[in-house]
Enzyme design. Structure first.
Site, mmCIF file in Angstrom:
data_model
loop_
_atom_site.group_PDB
_atom_site.id
_atom_site.type_symbol
_atom_site.label_atom_id
_atom_site.label_comp_id
_atom_site.label_asym_id
_atom_site.label_seq_id
_atom_site.Cartn_x
_atom_site.Cartn_y
_atom_site.Cartn_z
ATOM 1 N N ASN A 7 2.995 -12.474 -17.720
ATOM 2 C CA ASN A 7 1.855 -11.652 -18.149
ATOM 3 C C ASN A 7 2.255 -11.039 -19.489
ATOM 4 O O ASN A 7 3.009 -10.077 -19.558
ATOM 5 C CB ASN A 7 1.596 -10.564 -17.100
ATOM 6 N N LYS A 14 5.667 -9.101 -18.817
ATOM 7 C CA LYS A 14 6.090 -8.920 -17.423
ATOM 8 C C LYS A 14 6.293 -10.299 -16.818
ATOM 9 O O LYS A 14 5.543 -11.229 -17.136
ATOM 10 C CB LYS A 14 4.989 -8.213 -16.623
ATOM 11 N N ARG A 90 -0.998 -15.367 -17.051
ATOM 12 C CA ARG A 90 -2.208 -14.562 -16.934
ATOM 13 C C ARG A 90 -2.917 -14.602 -18.286
ATOM 14 O O ARG A 90 -2.321 -14.258 -19.308
ATOM 15 C CB ARG A 90 -1.866 -13.125 -16.582
ATOM 16 N N HIS A 179 -10.269 -8.162 -14.039
ATOM 17 C CA HIS A 179 -9.533 -7.967 -12.779
ATOM 18 C C HIS A 179 -9.911 -9.032 -11.739
ATOM 19 O O HIS A 179 -9.745 -8.818 -10.536
ATOM 20 C CB HIS A 179 -9.833 -6.587 -12.134
ATOM 21 N N LEU A 208 -8.903 0.225 -8.252
ATOM 22 C CA LEU A 208 -8.795 1.514 -8.943
ATOM 23 C C LEU A 208 -7.372 1.719 -9.438
ATOM 24 O O LEU A 208 -6.495 2.203 -8.711
ATOM 25 C CB LEU A 208 -9.201 2.655 -7.985
ATOM 26 N N ASN A 210 -5.207 2.191 -13.533
ATOM 27 C CA ASN A 210 -5.461 2.827 -14.829
ATOM 28 C C ASN A 210 -6.728 2.232 -15.433
ATOM 29 O O ASN A 210 -7.599 2.944 -15.925
ATOM 30 C CB ASN A 210 -4.236 2.605 -15.715
ATOM 31 N N ARG A 240 -10.372 5.198 -20.400
ATOM 32 C CA ARG A 240 -11.634 4.620 -20.887
ATOM 33 C C ARG A 240 -12.823 5.405 -20.342
ATOM 34 O O ARG A 240 -12.819 5.830 -19.191
ATOM 35 C CB ARG A 240 -11.770 3.159 -20.448
ATOM 36 N N PHE A 283 -3.275 9.957 -11.955
ATOM 37 C CA PHE A 283 -3.849 10.751 -10.858
ATOM 38 C C PHE A 283 -2.817 11.615 -10.144
ATOM 39 O O PHE A 283 -3.184 12.578 -9.478
ATOM 40 C CB PHE A 283 -4.606 9.838 -9.879
ATOM 41 N N GLY A 330 -3.276 0.861 -8.168
ATOM 42 C CA GLY A 330 -2.458 2.093 -8.117
ATOM 43 C C GLY A 330 -3.101 3.258 -7.386
ATOM 44 O O GLY A 330 -2.492 3.847 -6.482
ATOM 45 N N ASN A 334 -2.680 4.122 -3.192
ATOM 46 C CA ASN A 334 -1.782 5.268 -2.973
ATOM 47 C C ASN A 334 -2.441 6.616 -2.754
ATOM 48 O O ASN A 334 -1.830 7.499 -2.162
ATOM 49 C CB ASN A 334 -0.837 5.412 -4.176
ATOM 50 N N GLU A 383 -1.453 -9.693 -7.996
ATOM 51 C CA GLU A 383 -1.951 -10.662 -8.969
ATOM 52 C C GLU A 383 -0.921 -11.744 -9.267
ATOM 53 O O GLU A 383 -1.277 -12.901 -9.487
ATOM 54 C CB GLU A 383 -2.365 -9.933 -10.262
HETATM 55 P P1 ADP Z 1 -2.788 -0.735 -14.275
HETATM 56 O O1 ADP Z 1 -2.269 -2.036 -13.679
HETATM 57 O O2 ADP Z 1 -4.260 -0.743 -14.564
HETATM 58 O O3 ADP Z 1 -1.967 -0.186 -15.402
HETATM 59 P P2 ADP Z 1 -2.068 0.411 -11.703
HETATM 60 O O4 ADP Z 1 -2.886 -0.388 -10.746
HETATM 61 O O5 ADP Z 1 -0.601 0.208 -11.715
HETATM 62 O O6 ADP Z 1 -2.668 0.358 -13.156
HETATM 63 O O7 ADP Z 1 -2.380 1.963 -11.397
HETATM 64 C C1 ADP Z 1 -1.753 2.966 -12.137
HETATM 65 C C2 ADP Z 1 -2.369 4.286 -11.751
HETATM 66 O O8 ADP Z 1 -2.287 4.470 -10.329
HETATM 67 C C3 ADP Z 1 -1.614 5.492 -12.325
HETATM 68 O O9 ADP Z 1 -2.077 5.801 -13.600
HETATM 69 C C4 ADP Z 1 -1.951 6.570 -11.336
HETATM 70 O O10 ADP Z 1 -3.155 7.193 -11.755
HETATM 71 C C5 ADP Z 1 -2.225 5.856 -10.044
HETATM 72 N N1 ADP Z 1 -1.185 6.088 -9.030
HETATM 73 C C6 ADP Z 1 -0.043 5.406 -8.839
HETATM 74 N N2 ADP Z 1 0.660 5.919 -7.806
HETATM 75 C C7 ADP Z 1 -0.051 6.971 -7.336
HETATM 76 C C8 ADP Z 1 0.122 7.929 -6.287
HETATM 77 N N3 ADP Z 1 1.187 7.909 -5.508
HETATM 78 N N4 ADP Z 1 -0.835 8.864 -6.120
HETATM 79 C C9 ADP Z 1 -1.916 8.893 -6.923
HETATM 80 N N5 ADP Z 1 -2.149 8.022 -7.911
HETATM 81 C C10 ADP Z 1 -1.238 7.083 -8.115
#
Ligand code: ADP
Length: 397
Positions: A7, A14, A90, A179, A208, A210, A240, A283, A330, A334, A383
């Protein structure tokens, strides 16, 4: 077959080496600060993370560093490069050309290049990774897996904007969605977990992270999704803005004396929950700030959840009902309180959440009560595994 999944971004790369039969991740890592100075982390499946600070002047050097790490005597996982059966890349934007993954050849590269205008930040970076790999491993087959491909099943009523049709005809201005690899993977998992008939099912996937998007999946196919021509459309995200009145752009430009490019930078990088809260795009930070009584953080989180719930409502109409809703990425995987805040809006669908089950983090679980009219799940996305599977399948493995 051992599949190297790549990626490649503009300054980072990555990777994961995955055994497509056992689906075991043999090693994973990240090259950062490519073209700046260089930093690499490499984690073999049965060992500790190794950090290297050797210079990475370009993506070719990064790929070389990955291959050296994979074959290294101390922390490598294969004895020679000959063990890598294929590379899965990717690729972000396949426009209308690619409705599925594809074996990469010169013609495919030219066609992806023709989509560069649609994703000027991502596609050129992805292709740099493809070219670097082809140069170093000319005999290894490569597959491209597109973020947009899964959404190519959207009907015109979902993908057309209400603008003069000539912009679609001449410039392909339409909604594409992103996505896709994640939405597809998670939708398939929920068919299995919820024992749904894939050919007769209505699923809403909330990715959900970033970056964030919601997809309506009917009979296994995407019929609508919240991102558009670019990933800026739809939900309020980490940085965004998501949906807004296009008139806002001119208004801000005039008031703040900004160019179009500068306003778009604000909308992409300085908006979302970061811009709304003034605290963070993460978050975890927002939750901490909320707990300390920060009202701006609280309103940013409320606005985020409200938008997700509104999309679920809209997609329930698009699907004429819904059998399962899934949270992933993320935040979705979580943040139990965010899932809970979103589901609080969904009582009209007969949805009830079991807060004990909802306390789950990062693993597959059904979080709705047995009498909930719609099943709600947490399913971690993967992914890289999806790309490895697609790659092996296309190459007949
Ligand atoms: P991307 O791949 O779009 O960069 P991810 O799917 O890795 O994003 O998600 C990252 C986001 O997930 C972080 O910015 C954060 O807001 C959220 N996140 C990750 N771990 C936690 C957690 N334990 N509690 C709350 N939010 C979390």
């Amino acid at each position: 077959m051992k599949v190297l999944v790549i990626n490649c971004g503009s300054s980072s790369l990555k990777y994961q080496l995955i055994d497509s039969r056992s689906e075991e991740v043999l090693a994973a890592g990240l090259c950062e600060r490519i073209g700046i100075d260089g930093r690499m982390t490499h984690t073999p499946s049965s060992g500790n993370t190794v950090v290297k600070n050797d210079p990475l002047p370009d993506h070719g050097a990064a790929i070389q560093a990955v291959l050296s790490a994979l074959t290294d005597k101390a922390h490598g996982v294969i004895s020679s490069l000959g063990e890598i059966g294929a590379v899965g890349h990717r690729l972000v934007h396949g426009g209308e050309k690619f409705a599925a993954s594809v074996i990469i050849n010169d013609e495919v590269i030219a066609e992806v290049e023709a989509c560069n205008d649609l994703a000027p930040l991502h596609n050129p970076a992805n292709l740099i990774g493809v070219r670097a790999c082809r140069q170093i491993m000319p005999d290894v087959p490569m597959v491209g897996v597109f973020d947009t491909a899964f959404h190519q099943t959207m009907p015109p009523k979902a993908y057309l904007y209400g603008i003069p049709h000539q912009y679609y005809q001449e410039h392909k201005v339409r909604r594409y969605g992103f996505h896709g690899t994640s939405h597809n993977y998670v939708a398939k998992r929920v068919h299995h977990l919820a024992e749904l008939d894939p050919d007769n099912s209505r699923v809403i996937v909330c990715h959900l992270g970033n970056g964030a998007s919601v997809t309506a999946v009917k009979n296994g196919k995407s019929v609508d999704t919240s991102m558009g021509l670019t990933p800026l459309e739809g939900l309020i995200m980490g940085t965004r803005s998501g949906d807004l009145d296009p008139g806002v752009i001119e208004y801000i430009a005039k008031k703040e004396h900004l160019t179009l490019e500068e306003v778009l930078k604000v909308l992409n990088k300085e908006s979302g929950v970061l811009g709304l809260s003034g605290v963070s795009s993460d978050f975890r930070d927002l939750t901490e700030a909320m707990e300390q009584g920060n009202e701006q953080a609280a309103v940013a989180v409320e606005a985020f959840c409200y938008r997700v719930a509104k999309h679920i409502g809209a997609y329930t109409a698009a699907l004429n009902g819904v059998d399962a809703i899934v949270f992933t990425a993320g935040i979705g995987e979580n943040a139990a309180h965010i899932r809970s805040m979103i589901c609080d809006y969904l009582g009209f669908l007969g949805i009830t959440i079991d807060e004990e089950k909802n306390a789950v983090r990062g693993k597959e679980a059904e979080i709705s009560t047995p009498d909930s009219k719609v099943s709600v799940f947490v399913i971690p996305t993967n992914e890289e595994l999806a790309i490895a599977r697609e790659t092996a399948a296309l190459l007949g493995e």
